[in-house]
Design a protein around this motif. Structure first.
Motif, short mmCIF file in Angstrom:
data_model
loop_
_atom_site.label_atom_id
_atom_site.label_comp_id
_atom_site.label_asym_id
_atom_site.label_seq_id
_atom_site.Cartn_x
_atom_site.Cartn_y
_atom_site.Cartn_z
N GLN A 49 0.81 -1.21 0.00
CA GLN A 49 0.00 0.00 0.00
C GLN A 49 0.85 1.27 0.00
O GLN A 49 0.32 2.36 -0.23
N VAL A 50 2.13 1.13 0.25
CA VAL A 50 3.02 2.28 0.27
C VAL A 50 3.17 2.82 -1.14
O VAL A 50 3.44 2.06 -2.08
N GLN A 51 3.02 4.10 -1.31
CA GLN A 51 2.98 4.71 -2.65
C GLN A 51 4.22 4.39 -3.46
O GLN A 51 4.15 4.21 -4.68
N TYR A 52 5.36 4.34 -2.81
CA TYR A 52 6.62 4.13 -3.53
C TYR A 52 7.14 2.69 -3.39
O TYR A 52 8.33 2.44 -3.59
N CYS A 95 11.13 -1.82 -4.19
CA CYS A 95 11.45 -3.18 -4.64
C CYS A 95 12.52 -3.16 -5.72
O CYS A 95 13.44 -4.01 -5.72
N GLU A 96 12.42 -2.22 -6.64
CA GLU A 96 13.42 -2.12 -7.69
C GLU A 96 14.79 -1.80 -7.09
O GLU A 96 15.82 -2.38 -7.51
N ILE A 97 14.84 -0.91 -6.12
CA ILE A 97 16.10 -0.55 -5.48
C ILE A 97 16.66 -1.74 -4.70
O ILE A 97 17.87 -2.02 -4.76
N LEU A 98 15.80 -2.44 -3.96
CA LEU A 98 16.27 -3.60 -3.20
C LEU A 98 16.85 -4.67 -4.12
O LEU A 98 17.89 -5.27 -3.82
N GLY A 114 13.15 0.26 6.84
CA GLY A 114 14.00 -0.24 5.77
C GLY A 114 14.40 -1.68 6.00
O GLY A 114 14.49 -2.48 5.05
N ALA A 115 14.63 -2.05 7.27
CA ALA A 115 14.96 -3.44 7.61
C ALA A 115 13.75 -4.34 7.40
O ALA A 115 13.86 -5.45 6.84
N GLN A 116 12.59 -3.88 7.83
CA GLN A 116 11.38 -4.68 7.63
C GLN A 116 11.08 -4.86 6.15
O GLN A 116 10.71 -5.96 5.71
N ALA A 117 11.24 -3.79 5.38
CA ALA A 117 10.98 -3.88 3.94
C ALA A 117 11.94 -4.85 3.27
O ALA A 117 11.54 -5.65 2.41
N GLY A 118 13.22 -4.78 3.64
CA GLY A 118 14.20 -5.67 3.05
C GLY A 118 13.95 -7.12 3.40
O GLY A 118 14.04 -8.01 2.55
N LEU A 119 13.63 -7.39 4.66
CA LEU A 119 13.34 -8.76 5.08
C LEU A 119 12.10 -9.31 4.38
O LEU A 119 12.05 -10.47 4.00
N TYR A 120 11.10 -8.46 4.19
CA TYR A 120 9.88 -8.89 3.52
C TYR A 120 10.12 -9.14 2.03
O TYR A 120 9.72 -10.18 1.49
N HIS A 121 10.79 -8.20 1.37
CA HIS A 121 10.98 -8.33 -0.07
C HIS A 121 11.92 -9.48 -0.41
O HIS A 121 11.62 -10.27 -1.33
#
Length: 305
Positions: free
Chosen positions: A117-120, A125-128, A144-151
């Motif tokens: 749901q996050v706009q960016y 994901c592309e950056i990760l 940023g840690a949560q996003a990285g672990l999830y992706h």
């Protein structure tokens, strides 16, 4: 910086067992030295403050570090002047053909939203994905840690009943990783978040190692890919008054926030907080820069893969 010793010196085995970094003469001779290139994806709302927080810690090193600042292109920050952004920031499209020794991905005030749901989110994901073969080591902080672990690994985040806010005691689960070299058995670090990741989800993933945790604040440091990915769920970079400012901001919004734990003397918000995490913050960033960036990156940036 490492101790350089003669090849074969017996003391090297003892020091290595104690997780002390030593470098033999043969390895030292093979090293070339140049400035490190680090890119920071700043997702925090008040970008000038975060710049100070991170650059202060990156500067506490004998290493020369060159920094690029980038922001999202798919979301226009609202709390930083456009002139500041246009002068000092690039977007991912501006730098995606480059390679970097290190990258920092900060927290973001979107943790209560589902990732998708996050706009960016698509841009994140592309950056990760890009970091996998364009950066030697990426340090992910808080959201940023949560996003990285999830992706990267499908690790979910969970909402918590009360915001995890304050300065919490942590323990080291393993003493063999360079990221915690020099840490005390128990140390303090700030947290400020409404969500958490859980060890029960992380432990079955063989690529991930939990390095440090807190009974009150949960998982703190997770490593993957031999340190090419480091996930830190707290905010060791925070200034002495950052938690105070966040608390007062939430009060002004009528949110009835919890008083940050172990932060104000006598839990009295009228009293000036005392810093209890500064030494840990400097050591965390110094270890990352030295052992996972400087010691691992190739001399020729184009050789990163």
């Amino acid at each position: 910086m490492p101790i350089k010793i003669q090849d074969g010196l017996p003391a090297a085995d003892v020091l290595n067992q104690e997780n002390i970094f030593v470098m033999t003469e043969s390895r030292a001779v093979a090293q070339d030295i140049r400035p490190l290139k680090v890119v920071i994806l700043n997702l925090m709302p008040i970008k000038k403050n975060t710049e100070v927080h991170l650059l202060r810690l990156l500067s506490n090193s004998a290493l020369q570090v060159e920094v690029d600042l980038i922001r999202t292109a798919t979301y226009e920050p609202k709390n930083t002047a456009p002139e500041h952004l246009s002068t000092f920031y690039k977007t991912f499209n501006d730098i995606k053909m480059n390679k970097y020794d290190g990258m920092i991905i900060t927290g973001a005030p979107v943790e209560t939203m589902e990732f998708e749901q996050v706009q960016y989110w698509d841009e994140i994901c592309e950056i990760l994905d890009w970091t996998n073969n364009h950066v030697t080591s990426t340090l992910h902080i808080c959201w940023g840690a949560q996003a990285g672990l999830y992706h990267h690994y499908g690790i979910p985040k969970y909402g918590v009943e009360n915001k995890i806010s304050g300065v919490f005691e942590h323990t080291v689960r393993t003493t063999t990783e360079a990221i915690i070299r020099g840490f005390d058995d128990r140390f303090l670090a700030p947290h400020s978040r409404h969500t958490e990741v859980r060890g029960d989800d992380i432990e079955p993933v063989k690529e991930l190692s939990i390095i440090s945790e807190s009974k009150e604040a949960g998982i703190y440091i997770v490593l993957a890919r031999e340190g090419r990915q480091i996930f830190v769920t707290g905010h060791s970079e925070y200034d002495p008054l950052t938690l105070k400012e966040e608390y007062e901001r939430d009060l002004a919004k009528g949110m009835n926030p919890v008083i940050p734990a172990n932060y104000f003397p006598d839990d009295d918000p009228s009293k000036l907080p005392k810093v209890s995490w500064r030494s840990h913050a400097h050591l965390l960033f110094a270890n990352w820069l030295n052992y996972y960036v400087y010691q691992m990156t190739p001399f020729n940036l184009e050789d990163i893969d």
